[in-house]
Design a protein around this motif. Structure first.
Motif, PDB file in Angstrom:
ATOM      1  N   VAL A 179      43.656  39.119  35.800  1.00  0.00           N
ATOM      2  CA  VAL A 179      42.793  39.915  35.054  1.00  0.00           C
ATOM      3  C   VAL A 179      42.536  39.060  33.677  1.00  0.00           C
ATOM      4  CG1 VAL A 179      42.524  41.940  33.540  1.00  0.00           C
ATOM      5  CG2 VAL A 179      43.538  42.295  35.777  1.00  0.00           C
ATOM      6  N   CYS A 180      43.421  38.269  33.194  1.00  0.00           N
ATOM      7  CA  CYS A 180      43.320  37.663  31.925  1.00  0.00           C
ATOM      8  C   CYS A 180      42.145  36.480  32.427  1.00  0.00           C
ATOM      9  CB  CYS A 180      44.665  36.967  31.613  1.00  0.00           C
ATOM     10  SG  CYS A 180      45.582  38.431  30.719  1.00  0.00           S
ATOM     11  N   SER A 181      42.379  35.909  33.618  1.00  0.00           N
ATOM     12  CA  SER A 181      41.512  34.734  34.112  1.00  0.00           C
ATOM     13  C   SER A 181      40.180  35.229  34.245  1.00  0.00           C
ATOM     14  CB  SER A 181      42.110  33.891  35.114  1.00  0.00           C
ATOM     15  OG  SER A 181      43.486  33.701  35.188  1.00  0.00           O
ATOM     16  N   VAL A 182      39.985  36.406  34.867  1.00  0.00           N
ATOM     17  CA  VAL A 182      38.665  36.790  35.236  1.00  0.00           C
ATOM     18  C   VAL A 182      37.858  37.514  34.017  1.00  0.00           C
ATOM     19  CG1 VAL A 182      37.334  38.715  36.522  1.00  0.00           C
ATOM     20  CG2 VAL A 182      39.307  37.429  37.355  1.00  0.00           C
ATOM     21  N   LEU A 183      38.555  38.029  33.005  1.00  0.00           N
ATOM     22  CA  LEU A 183      38.102  38.435  31.828  1.00  0.00           C
ATOM     23  C   LEU A 183      37.608  37.462  31.015  1.00  0.00           C
ATOM     24  CD1 LEU A 183      40.362  41.283  30.596  1.00  0.00           C
ATOM     25  CD2 LEU A 183      38.004  41.481  31.370  1.00  0.00           C
ATOM     26  N   ALA A 184      38.458  36.140  30.911  1.00  0.00           N
ATOM     27  CA  ALA A 184      38.059  35.083  30.387  1.00  0.00           C
ATOM     28  C   ALA A 184      36.701  34.405  30.668  1.00  0.00           C
ATOM     29  CB  ALA A 184      39.117  33.974  30.389  1.00  0.00           C
ATOM     30  N   ILE A 185      36.535  34.351  32.015  1.00  0.00           N
ATOM     31  CA  ILE A 185      35.229  33.893  32.758  1.00  0.00           C
ATOM     32  C   ILE A 185      33.984  34.667  32.276  1.00  0.00           C
ATOM     33  CG2 ILE A 185      33.957  33.643  34.859  1.00  0.00           C
ATOM     34  CD1 ILE A 185      36.952  32.706  36.151  1.00  0.00           C
ATOM     35  N   GLN A 186      34.332  36.268  32.568  1.00  0.00           N
ATOM     36  CA  GLN A 186      33.287  37.091  32.026  1.00  0.00           C
ATOM     37  C   GLN A 186      32.787  37.073  30.825  1.00  0.00           C
ATOM     38  OE1 GLN A 186      34.920  40.714  33.776  1.00  0.00           O
ATOM     39  NE2 GLN A 186      34.379  40.384  35.570  1.00  0.00           N
ATOM     40  N   ILE A 187      33.767  36.943  29.717  1.00  0.00           N
ATOM     41  CA  ILE A 187      33.567  36.897  28.429  1.00  0.00           C
ATOM     42  C   ILE A 187      32.685  35.494  28.156  1.00  0.00           C
ATOM     43  CG2 ILE A 187      34.359  36.610  26.179  1.00  0.00           C
ATOM     44  CD1 ILE A 187      36.400  38.577  27.035  1.00  0.00           C
ATOM     45  N   LYS A 188      33.240  34.270  28.678  1.00  0.00           N
ATOM     46  CA  LYS A 188      32.454  33.227  28.108  1.00  0.00           C
ATOM     47  C   LYS A 188      31.217  32.777  28.873  1.00  0.00           C
ATOM     48  CE  LYS A 188      37.087  30.621  27.721  1.00  0.00           C
ATOM     49  NZ  LYS A 188      37.996  29.569  28.339  1.00  0.00           N
ATOM     50  N   TYR A 189      30.867  33.670  30.020  1.00  0.00           N
ATOM     51  CA  TYR A 189      29.647  33.466  30.813  1.00  0.00           C
ATOM     52  C   TYR A 189      28.918  34.662  30.801  1.00  0.00           C
ATOM     53  CZ  TYR A 189      31.453  28.892  31.891  1.00  0.00           C
ATOM     54  OH  TYR A 189      32.366  27.640  31.669  1.00  0.00           O
ATOM     55  N   ASP A 190      28.894  35.243  29.674  1.00  0.00           N
ATOM     56  CA  ASP A 190      28.181  36.802  29.836  1.00  0.00           C
ATOM     57  C   ASP A 190      26.951  37.048  29.916  1.00  0.00           C
ATOM     58  OD1 ASP A 190      28.641  39.560  28.967  1.00  0.00           O
ATOM     59  OD2 ASP A 190      27.278  39.190  27.319  1.00  0.00           O
ATOM     60  N   ASP A 191      26.238  35.983  29.866  1.00  0.00           N
ATOM     61  CA  ASP A 191      24.840  35.729  30.233  1.00  0.00           C
ATOM     62  C   ASP A 191      24.581  35.953  31.786  1.00  0.00           C
ATOM     63  OD1 ASP A 191      24.187  36.082  27.672  1.00  0.00           O
ATOM     64  OD2 ASP A 191      24.204  34.044  27.165  1.00  0.00           O
ATOM     65  N   TYR A 192      25.503  35.174  32.596  1.00  0.00           N
ATOM     66  CA  TYR A 192      25.257  35.225  33.886  1.00  0.00           C
ATOM     67  C   TYR A 192      26.189  36.310  34.677  1.00  0.00           C
ATOM     68  CZ  TYR A 192      24.083  30.519  32.217  1.00  0.00           C
ATOM     69  OH  TYR A 192      23.336  29.517  31.524  1.00  0.00           O
ATOM     70  N   LYS A 193      25.269  36.453  35.886  1.00  0.00           N
ATOM     71  CA  LYS A 193      25.983  37.612  36.905  1.00  0.00           C
ATOM     72  C   LYS A 193      27.099  36.782  37.601  1.00  0.00           C
ATOM     73  CE  LYS A 193      24.622  41.154  39.997  1.00  0.00           C
ATOM     74  NZ  LYS A 193      25.332  42.280  38.942  1.00  0.00           N
ATOM     75  N   VAL A 194      28.608  36.870  37.263  1.00  0.00           N
ATOM     76  CA  VAL A 194      29.360  36.276  37.963  1.00  0.00           C
ATOM     77  C   VAL A 194      29.858  36.965  39.107  1.00  0.00           C
ATOM     78  CG1 VAL A 194      31.594  35.033  37.577  1.00  0.00           C
ATOM     79  CG2 VAL A 194      29.942  35.170  35.517  1.00  0.00           C
ATOM     80  N   ARG A 195      30.201  36.201  40.371  1.00  0.00           N
ATOM     81  CA  ARG A 195      30.845  36.774  41.428  1.00  0.00           C
ATOM     82  C   ARG A 195      31.739  35.927  42.055  1.00  0.00           C
ATOM     83  NH1 ARG A 195      26.034  39.563  45.077  1.00  0.00           N
ATOM     84  NH2 ARG A 195      25.540  41.381  43.575  1.00  0.00           N
ATOM     85  N   MET A 196      33.183  36.372  41.920  1.00  0.00           N
ATOM     86  CA  MET A 196      33.988  35.710  42.516  1.00  0.00           C
ATOM     87  C   MET A 196      34.375  35.621  43.889  1.00  0.00           C
ATOM     88  SD  MET A 196      35.599  34.461  39.424  1.00  0.00           S
ATOM     89  CE  MET A 196      37.386  33.948  40.183  1.00  0.00           C
ATOM     90  N   LYS A 197      34.331  34.462  44.576  1.00  0.00           N
ATOM     91  CA  LYS A 197      34.676  34.289  46.094  1.00  0.00           C
ATOM     92  C   LYS A 197      36.257  34.596  46.357  1.00  0.00           C
ATOM     93  CE  LYS A 197      30.794  31.258  46.680  1.00  0.00           C
ATOM     94  NZ  LYS A 197      29.968  29.995  47.340  1.00  0.00           N
ATOM     95  N   PRO A 198      36.442  34.748  47.571  1.00  0.00           N
ATOM     96  CA  PRO A 198      37.862  34.896  47.990  1.00  0.00           C
ATOM     97  C   PRO A 198      38.681  33.920  47.961  1.00  0.00           C
ATOM     98  CG  PRO A 198      36.277  35.979  49.625  1.00  0.00           C
ATOM     99  CD  PRO A 198      35.619  35.330  48.728  1.00  0.00           C
ATOM    100  N   ALA A 199      38.209  32.630  48.067  1.00  0.00           N
ATOM    101  CA  ALA A 199      38.934  31.227  47.969  1.00  0.00           C
ATOM    102  C   ALA A 199      39.177  31.155  46.361  1.00  0.00           C
ATOM    103  CB  ALA A 199      38.066  30.125  48.134  1.00  0.00           C
ATOM    104  N   ALA A 200      38.528  31.588  45.614  1.00  0.00           N
ATOM    105  CA  ALA A 200      38.637  31.503  44.114  1.00  0.00           C
ATOM    106  C   ALA A 200      40.220  32.275  43.717  1.00  0.00           C
ATOM    107  CB  ALA A 200      37.619  31.909  43.368  1.00  0.00           C
ATOM    108  N   TYR A 201      39.875  33.770  44.311  1.00  0.00           N
ATOM    109  CA  TYR A 201      40.997  34.602  43.979  1.00  0.00           C
ATOM    110  C   TYR A 201      42.417  34.152  44.819  1.00  0.00           C
ATOM    111  CZ  TYR A 201      38.108  38.517  42.299  1.00  0.00           C
ATOM    112  OH  TYR A 201      37.184  39.117  41.238  1.00  0.00           O
ATOM    113  N   LEU A 202      42.193  33.755  46.029  1.00  0.00           N
ATOM    114  CA  LEU A 202      43.481  33.005  46.425  1.00  0.00           C
ATOM    115  C   LEU A 202      44.006  32.026  45.717  1.00  0.00           C
ATOM    116  CD1 LEU A 202      45.374  32.736  48.768  1.00  0.00           C
ATOM    117  CD2 LEU A 202      43.728  31.329  50.171  1.00  0.00           C
ATOM    118  N   CYS A 203      43.144  30.933  45.397  1.00  0.00           N
ATOM    119  CA  CYS A 203      43.506  29.827  44.495  1.00  0.00           C
ATOM    120  C   CYS A 203      44.090  30.249  42.925  1.00  0.00           C
ATOM    121  CB  CYS A 203      42.276  28.915  44.133  1.00  0.00           C
ATOM    122  SG  CYS A 203      42.732  27.238  43.599  1.00  0.00           S
ATOM    123  N   MET A 204      43.762  31.294  42.377  1.00  0.00           N
ATOM    124  CA  MET A 204      44.246  31.844  41.329  1.00  0.00           C
ATOM    125  C   MET A 204      45.528  32.560  41.477  1.00  0.00           C
ATOM    126  SD  MET A 204      41.253  33.246  39.011  1.00  0.00           S
ATOM    127  CE  MET A 204      40.617  34.413  39.769  1.00  0.00           C
TER     128      MET A 204
END
Length: 474
Positions: free
Chosen positions: A222-247
């Motif tokens: 949750v901390c990692s995803v929130l950091a991405i969403q806050i830093k790139y708030d102007d973009y519509k961010v979608r995480m892929k399954p490979a990204a979740y597995l790696c995290m």
């Protein structure tokens, strides 16, 4: 005010027309009539909360029957303290103190606030879409294609149901982090220490340890995803399954290795581990405040309505304390900026990330080596050299998965000014330069091509490419 909503056919025509000709500001209006996403995060957080609370209660009863008053008291403490903070967080976010909701407040007093909140979220989701409702706000985002901004900014209408679910999701994200690092982390450390000291494993204790590890890993995600969403708030961010597995691999290995190292060190140096934890806590607690004082900044305004300067300071201290607790066990993924309204520094700092993992790796190796030379006779039946090597390798794997995530799986990696590959290339080029013999001073300066590469030389090109792509699509 009348709600004159167009029909679906008109909506489709408007959307298609706006896709061809955006407005004067280069913004395309897209009326969002897709189904509301189910609140899976709310349900998952509630399940973890209930499972950990029940297992801790059963284990406390077992400790009471066996007259282990110390283990029982600590288990109950690490169960109730985060639970109370969770109830306060949910009540604060939903502003229930100023509303006439006696049943909800009673459920919070009974430590069952997440359950009633989860039921409310499910009811809102089931009722969404049954009747037409006006939107309450507009969300403007830039779509990402292959990691880059693509096309003009799109605007979506956010309805009441979706807004209510967003409030529930945000509240449960906060509670997941609080539960993970103020409850599950000390609980897992305690139960692992008790298992080593008592030299046997209880089934209930093992179940509580597994649930706590899952809760901590989820809180770190949750901390990692929130950091991405806050830093790139102007973009519509979608995480892929490979990204979740790696995290998951990155966070799971990092947290498990860190806790195991601290517990093993505590079995040989019971009192010194308190000093190690206290030093870590003080460093990470005062680091944002020192930066705040060095910048000579002022406290942010409107952090929360109806808060005085004293109340704002108390809230900032609580946020800083949570930030310090997270960094004791894993990378928090966000950097606090106490002078900013969002309290988060938007610009990523790779140097700080590298310094954190370098120092943390050195600290873990030092603690595990000290334990190895001071271990008790209990470990004579365990291959301790292999255990030391395994802990070092597991933490190294966590760092490798972290690098792989930022290099290949990060949804906004194309927006980075420079990435892991650039840093490694710079380091390799610098080593090559150092290994080469010095050049003749009589050679003109124009022919000396062995200067270290400038990481910032291509920043303008990348930023220009991104801007050009957006302007061409607009």
């Amino acid at each position: 005010m009348e709600n004159n909503k167009p029909s679906d056919h008109v909506i489709m025509e408007v959307t298609q027309q706006s896709a061809v000709t955006p407005n004067d500001n280069g913004v395309m209006m897209a009326i969002n009539h897709s189904k509301v996403r189910p609140p899976f995060s709310v349900l998952w957080t509630t399940v973890l909360y209930c499972a950990e609370f029940i297992c801790a209660s059963v284990l406390s009863s077992r400790y009471h029957n066996s007259e282990d008053s110390v283990w029982m008291g600590l288990t109950i403490t690490f169960m109730l303290v985060p639970s109370v903070l969770t109830q306060l967080t949910l009540t604060f976010v939903h502003r229930d103190l100023g509303r006439d909701r006696p049943l909800v407040l009673l459920m919070h007093l009974l430590q069952m606030g997440p359950i009633i909140r989860c039921i409310e979220a499910l009811i809102v989701f089931c009722q969404a879409g049954r009747k037409e409702e006006p939107y309450v706000t507009i969300s403007r985002k830039v779509k990402l294609k292959h990691g880059r901004g693509f096309g003009p900014a799109l605007e979506w209408e956010i309805g009441h149901s979706e807004r209510k679910l967003a409030v529930h999701r945000n509240a449960f994200k906060r509670t997941a982090v609080i539960q993970a690092f103020l409850g599950s982390t000390p609980q897992l450390t305690l139960q692992l220490y008790a298992t080593i000291q008592e030299k046997y494993i209880l089934p209930t204790r093992l179940a509580l340890m597994i649930i706590s590890l899952i809760s901590i890993t989820y809180g770190a995600l949750v901390c990692s995803v929130l950091a991405i969403q806050i830093k790139y708030d102007d973009y519509k961010v979608r995480m892929k399954p490979a990204a979740y597995l790696c995290m998951i691999l990155w966070r799971g290995l990092e947290i498990a290795t860190r806790i195991t190292t601290l517990v093993l060190f505590s079995t040989a140096f019971t009192h010194w581990v308190v000093l190690v934890g206290l030093i870590n806590l003080l460093i990470f607690f005062f680091q944002p405040w020192v930066e705040f004082w060095v910048r000579k900044s002022s406290l942010p305004e409107n952090v929360e309505n109806n808060l005085s300067k004293l109340g704002t300071t108390v809230v900032l201290c609580m946020v800083t304390f949570l930030y310090a607790c997270i960094n004791i066990f894993c990378w928090s993924a966000v950097q606090l900026d106490l002078s900013d309204h969002d309290l988060v520094e938007k610009q990523p700092r790779w140097r700080r990330l590298a310094v954190y993992y370098t120092l943390r790796f050195m600290e873990n190796v030092t603690l595990i080596v000290l334990w190895y030379y001071s271990k008790s006779d209990f470990y004579e039946y365990v291959c301790t050299p292999l255990l030391v090597v395994q802990l070092i390798i597991c933490y190294s794997l966590a760092v490798i998965f972290m690098l792989l995530f930022h290099q290949f799986c990060h949804p906004c990696r194309r927006l980075f000014h420079y990435n892991v590959e650039d840093c490694l290339r710079c380091a390799c080029c610098w080593k090559i330069k150092q290994s080469q013999p010095p050049t003749d001073h009589t050679v003109p300066l124009a022919s000396q091509d062995h200067e270290p590469p400038d990481l910032t030389s291509h920043l303008a090109d990348r930023e220009t490419d991104i801007v050009d792509d957006i302007m061409e699509a607009a």
